[in-house]
Write a protein that holds these residues in place. Structure first.
Motif, PDB file in Angstrom:
ATOM      1  N   ASN A 142       0.835  -1.196   0.000  1.00 41.60           N
ATOM      2  CA  ASN A 142       0.000   0.000   0.000  1.00 41.60           C
ATOM      3  C   ASN A 142       0.874   1.252   0.000  1.00 41.60           C
ATOM      4  OD1 ASN A 142      -2.186  -1.666   0.167  1.00 41.60           O
ATOM      5  ND2 ASN A 142      -2.864  -0.987   2.189  1.00 41.60           N
ATOM      6  N   ILE A 143       0.556   2.185  -0.865  1.00 41.28           N
ATOM      7  CA  ILE A 143       1.207   3.496  -0.814  1.00 41.28           C
ATOM      8  C   ILE A 143       0.663   4.291   0.375  1.00 41.28           C
ATOM      9  CG2 ILE A 143       1.547   5.679  -2.051  1.00 41.28           C
ATOM     10  CD1 ILE A 143       3.060   3.345  -3.262  1.00 41.28           C
ATOM     11  N   TYR A 144      -0.581   4.026   0.702  1.00 39.72           N
ATOM     12  CA  TYR A 144      -1.267   4.681   1.832  1.00 39.72           C
ATOM     13  C   TYR A 144      -0.430   4.563   3.101  1.00 39.72           C
ATOM     14  CZ  TYR A 144      -5.009   5.481   5.280  1.00 39.72           C
ATOM     15  OH  TYR A 144      -5.769   5.932   6.326  1.00 39.72           O
ATOM     16  N   THR A 145      -0.253   5.683   3.784  1.00 39.38           N
ATOM     17  CA  THR A 145       0.489   5.856   5.047  1.00 39.38           C
ATOM     18  C   THR A 145       2.016   5.825   4.879  1.00 39.38           C
ATOM     19  OG1 THR A 145       0.647   3.531   5.788  1.00 39.38           O
ATOM     20  CG2 THR A 145      -1.399   4.730   6.325  1.00 39.38           C
ATOM     21  N   LYS A 146       2.510   5.569   3.686  1.00 41.22           N
ATOM     22  CA  LYS A 146       3.962   5.572   3.498  1.00 41.22           C
ATOM     23  C   LYS A 146       4.500   7.012   3.570  1.00 41.22           C
ATOM     24  CE  LYS A 146       4.719   1.152   2.675  1.00 41.22           C
ATOM     25  NZ  LYS A 146       3.371   0.635   2.918  1.00 41.22           N
ATOM     26  N   THR A 147       5.773   7.133   3.922  1.00 42.92           N
ATOM     27  CA  THR A 147       6.427   8.439   3.954  1.00 42.92           C
ATOM     28  C   THR A 147       7.097   8.698   2.607  1.00 42.92           C
ATOM     29  OG1 THR A 147       6.811   8.364   6.338  1.00 42.92           O
ATOM     30  CG2 THR A 147       8.211   9.843   5.053  1.00 42.92           C
ATOM     31  N   VAL A 148       6.688   9.787   1.966  1.00 39.86           N
ATOM     32  CA  VAL A 148       7.219  10.154   0.654  1.00 39.86           C
ATOM     33  C   VAL A 148       8.074  11.403   0.806  1.00 39.86           C
ATOM     34  CG1 VAL A 148       6.662  10.822  -1.711  1.00 39.86           C
ATOM     35  CG2 VAL A 148       5.188   9.195  -0.496  1.00 39.86           C
ATOM     36  N   GLY A 149       9.334  11.293   0.423  1.00 36.53           N
ATOM     37  CA  GLY A 149      10.245  12.425   0.478  1.00 36.53           C
ATOM     38  C   GLY A 149      10.370  13.074  -0.890  1.00 36.53           C
ATOM     39  N   VAL A 150      10.102  14.366  -0.979  1.00 35.37           N
ATOM     40  CA  VAL A 150      10.165  15.104  -2.241  1.00 35.37           C
ATOM     41  C   VAL A 150      11.342  16.069  -2.175  1.00 35.37           C
ATOM     42  CG1 VAL A 150       8.937  16.638  -3.822  1.00 35.37           C
ATOM     43  CG2 VAL A 150       7.667  14.900  -2.521  1.00 35.37           C
ATOM     44  N   ILE A 151      12.317  15.855  -3.052  1.00 36.85           N
ATOM     45  CA  ILE A 151      13.503  16.715  -3.097  1.00 36.85           C
ATOM     46  C   ILE A 151      13.322  17.723  -4.226  1.00 36.85           C
ATOM     47  CG2 ILE A 151      16.005  16.781  -3.402  1.00 36.85           C
ATOM     48  CD1 ILE A 151      16.163  13.971  -2.304  1.00 36.85           C
ATOM     49  N   GLY A 152      13.115  18.968  -3.838  1.00 37.59           N
ATOM     50  CA  GLY A 152      12.842  20.024  -4.814  1.00 37.59           C
ATOM     51  C   GLY A 152      11.362  20.315  -4.879  1.00 37.59           C
ATOM     52  N   THR A 153      10.971  21.522  -4.464  1.00 41.44           N
ATOM     53  CA  THR A 153       9.543  21.863  -4.424  1.00 41.44           C
ATOM     54  C   THR A 153       9.252  23.112  -5.242  1.00 41.44           C
ATOM     55  OG1 THR A 153       9.882  23.017  -2.309  1.00 41.44           O
ATOM     56  CG2 THR A 153       9.093  20.731  -2.218  1.00 41.44           C
ATOM     57  N   GLY A 154       9.818  23.146  -6.451  1.00 40.46           N
ATOM     58  CA  GLY A 154       9.439  24.188  -7.401  1.00 40.46           C
ATOM     59  C   GLY A 154       8.083  23.865  -7.984  1.00 40.46           C
ATOM     60  N   ASN A 155       7.817  24.303  -9.191  1.00 39.50           N
ATOM     61  CA  ASN A 155       6.489  24.112  -9.791  1.00 39.50           C
ATOM     62  C   ASN A 155       6.067  22.648  -9.823  1.00 39.50           C
ATOM     63  OD1 ASN A 155       5.832  26.859 -10.470  1.00 39.50           O
ATOM     64  ND2 ASN A 155       7.395  26.760 -12.054  1.00 39.50           N
ATOM     65  N   ILE A 156       6.967  21.770 -10.282  1.00 38.36           N
ATOM     66  CA  ILE A 156       6.620  20.353 -10.413  1.00 38.36           C
ATOM     67  C   ILE A 156       6.583  19.672  -9.056  1.00 38.36           C
ATOM     68  CG2 ILE A 156       7.331  18.138 -11.401  1.00 38.36           C
ATOM     69  CD1 ILE A 156       8.588  19.803 -13.722  1.00 38.36           C
ATOM     70  N   GLY A 157       7.610  19.905  -8.251  1.00 41.55           N
ATOM     71  CA  GLY A 157       7.652  19.292  -6.927  1.00 41.55           C
ATOM     72  C   GLY A 157       6.464  19.676  -6.066  1.00 41.55           C
ATOM     73  N   ARG A 158       6.039  20.939  -6.184  1.00 46.04           N
ATOM     74  CA  ARG A 158       4.873  21.407  -5.418  1.00 46.04           C
ATOM     75  C   ARG A 158       3.621  20.634  -5.807  1.00 46.04           C
ATOM     76  NH1 ARG A 158       1.207  24.800  -7.182  1.00 46.04           N
ATOM     77  NH2 ARG A 158       2.555  25.461  -8.902  1.00 46.04           N
ATOM     78  N   VAL A 159       3.420  20.472  -7.128  1.00 48.37           N
ATOM     79  CA  VAL A 159       2.238  19.747  -7.599  1.00 48.37           C
ATOM     80  C   VAL A 159       2.321  18.280  -7.165  1.00 48.37           C
ATOM     81  CG1 VAL A 159       1.003  18.926  -9.654  1.00 48.37           C
ATOM     82  CG2 VAL A 159       1.809  21.289  -9.533  1.00 48.37           C
ATOM     83  N   PHE A 160       3.516  17.684  -7.252  1.00 48.80           N
ATOM     84  CA  PHE A 160       3.639  16.285  -6.863  1.00 48.80           C
ATOM     85  C   PHE A 160       3.366  16.101  -5.371  1.00 48.80           C
ATOM     86  CE2 PHE A 160       6.054  12.536  -5.442  1.00 48.80           C
ATOM     87  CZ  PHE A 160       5.372  11.569  -6.180  1.00 48.80           C
ATOM     88  N   CYS A 161       3.807  17.028  -4.548  1.00 51.05           N
ATOM     89  CA  CYS A 161       3.519  16.943  -3.102  1.00 51.05           C
ATOM     90  C   CYS A 161       2.015  16.826  -2.862  1.00 51.05           C
ATOM     91  CB  CYS A 161       4.057  18.183  -2.386  1.00 51.05           C
ATOM     92  SG  CYS A 161       5.834  18.193  -2.091  1.00 51.05           S
ATOM     93  N   LYS A 162       1.253  17.675  -3.537  1.00 52.59           N
ATOM     94  CA  LYS A 162      -0.198  17.670  -3.338  1.00 52.59           C
ATOM     95  C   LYS A 162      -0.838  16.417  -3.931  1.00 52.59           C
ATOM     96  CE  LYS A 162      -0.572  22.720  -3.298  1.00 52.59           C
ATOM     97  NZ  LYS A 162      -1.227  23.907  -3.882  1.00 52.59           N
ATOM     98  N   THR A 163      -0.311  15.972  -5.072  1.00 46.06           N
ATOM     99  CA  THR A 163      -0.863  14.784  -5.730  1.00 46.06           C
ATOM    100  C   THR A 163      -0.671  13.539  -4.891  1.00 46.06           C
ATOM    101  OG1 THR A 163      -0.414  15.765  -7.903  1.00 46.06           O
ATOM    102  CG2 THR A 163      -0.764  13.395  -7.835  1.00 46.06           C
ATOM    103  N   ILE A 164       0.538  13.336  -4.391  1.00 43.41           N
ATOM    104  CA  ILE A 164       0.834  12.121  -3.631  1.00 43.41           C
ATOM    105  C   ILE A 164       0.217  12.186  -2.232  1.00 43.41           C
ATOM    106  CG2 ILE A 164       3.045  12.840  -2.609  1.00 43.41           C
ATOM    107  CD1 ILE A 164       2.293   9.424  -4.241  1.00 43.41           C
ATOM    108  N   LYS A 165       0.043  13.392  -1.705  1.00 42.69           N
ATOM    109  CA  LYS A 165      -0.613  13.562  -0.400  1.00 42.69           C
ATOM    110  C   LYS A 165      -2.049  13.063  -0.458  1.00 42.69           C
ATOM    111  CE  LYS A 165      -0.915  15.373   3.827  1.00 42.69           C
ATOM    112  NZ  LYS A 165      -0.106  14.871   4.965  1.00 42.69           N
ATOM    113  N   ALA A 166      -2.692  13.216  -1.623  1.00 45.58           N
ATOM    114  CA  ALA A 166      -4.090  12.802  -1.783  1.00 45.58           C
ATOM    115  C   ALA A 166      -4.271  11.304  -1.625  1.00 45.58           C
ATOM    116  CB  ALA A 166      -4.617  13.245  -3.146  1.00 45.58           C
ATOM    117  N   LEU A 167      -3.189  10.533  -1.724  1.00 44.47           N
ATOM    118  CA  LEU A 167      -3.273   9.082  -1.532  1.00 44.47           C
ATOM    119  C   LEU A 167      -3.132   8.674  -0.073  1.00 44.47           C
ATOM    120  CD1 LEU A 167      -1.223   7.682  -4.564  1.00 44.47           C
ATOM    121  CD2 LEU A 167      -3.668   8.118  -4.382  1.00 44.47           C
TER     122      LEU A 167
END
Length: 333
Positions: A142-167
């Motif tokens: 399960n991806i649910y409850t896993k810790t996801v580390g995002v290196i770089g939070t510019g335009n793409i990283g910011r969107v990915f943070c929100k996308t993966i948080k939704a899971l």
């Protein structure tokens, strides 16, 4: 304005020609990458060149561009690690880029790579086509409850943070310049060392600079959890390929998804299916069952290509009219 394109693919021609109806530029397309040899095919009367990620614009190339009367270098991408900006400034050639086109496209491809690696849908697809309906070897987590580390939070990283948080994941981030919007929304920034130690999944979304070159190496890999998933849809040079191969062999890296590769300029964006590839590192990576490689296609959506073409051509229009661009993030020199 006459513009010469390098590293041209059929989709470049399609989208730029469609968008050029608004600008009425004279567009000329060349398939080869730009380097010190191919620069000689630029015809007299050309005002600008349009280049992509694997074109090489060192001082030697830029000097030749100046001699040929080139006034503008337009990158149809966000990164600019392949351009000697000091040389461009020296020879008084304006350089522009597309700082943001569709961060959603890259973030969605990152998620697709992660889910494919985890649930092995690419293997299941091939199995079922051969009438093999066994589930052995397809076990995921399960991806649910896993810790996801995002290196770089510019335009793409910011969107990915929100996308993966939704899971339902726990998202932590590292960036030299934290995104205030993300901080206000409750996303936690940590040090790079903490991110490497805590993350079950790590996704790279930072530019390639001298400081980030080989950010993922033997030392940083040693800090990661055993079995960590690593995804890179940013730039190939962020990863030391030999070190990541060692990490896969030792099972420190549980799965690797890369849409970019250090030596991709010799491979990507061309059909080599009838060719013997002499790059032993990519061949070895492709031999691992827990490695997924795509050929720099994260940006490849209709929306992104339309935006890239529009912004690139409008950048050139603004430069030709006033020698500057309203969006200063697009103007490099």
């Amino acid at each position: 304005m006459k513009v010469s394109f390098f590293s041209t693919q059929p989709y470049d021609i399609k989208f730029f020609n469609e968008c050029n109806e608004k600008f009425n530029f004279d567009l000329e397309y060349f398939e080869p990458n730009l380097d010190e040899h191919t620069v000689n095919i630029i015809e007299e009367g050309t005002d600008a060149i349009c280049v992509f990620v694997n074109d090489k614009l060192n001082e030697g190339v830029i000097k030749k561009l100046k001699k040929r009367g080139i006034k503008y270098i337009a990158l149809r991408n966000a990164g600019f690690n392949n351009v000697d900006l000091e040389a461009a400034k020296k020879y008084e050639i304006k350089v522009c880029r597309v700082p943001a086109y569709s961060p959603q496209a890259v973030a969605e491809h990152t998620l697709a790579m992660l889910l494919t690696l985890n649930r092995k849908t690419h293997k299941a697809y091939n199995r079922v086509r051969e009438q093999n309906f066994s589930l052995n070897g397809l076990l995921g987590t399960n991806i649910y409850t896993k810790t996801v580390g995002v290196i770089g939070t510019g335009n793409i990283g910011r969107v990915f943070c929100k996308t993966i948080k939704a899971l339902g994941t726990n998202v932590i981030a590292y960036d030299l310049y934290p995104n205030e919007e993300l901080k206000k929304e409750g996303f936690q920034y940590v040090t790079l060392e903490e991110l490497l130690k805590q993350s079950d999944i790590i996704s790279l979304h930072c530019p390639l600079t001298p400081e980030t070159h080989h950010l993922i190496n033997k030392q940083t890999i040693s800090l990661m959890k055993n079995g960590v998933y690593l995804i890179n849809t940013s730039r190939g040079g962020l990863i030391n390929t030999l070190d990541i191969i060692d990490g896969l062999k030792s099972k420190k890296i549980g799965a690797l998804g890369i849409d970019v590769y250090e030596q991709e300029d010799k491979l990507f964006f061309r059909d080599l299916s009838e060719t013997i590839i002499k790059d032993d590192k990519i061949q070895l990576l492709l031999s691992f069952p827990n490695v997924l490689v795509t050929a720099h296609q994260a940006f490849f959506t209709e929306e992104a290509l339309t935006q890239i073409a529009l912004v690139t051509l409008d950048n050139l229009r603004q430069l030709s009219n006033s020698n500057s661009i309203d969006n200063k993030a697009a103007e490099l020199v």
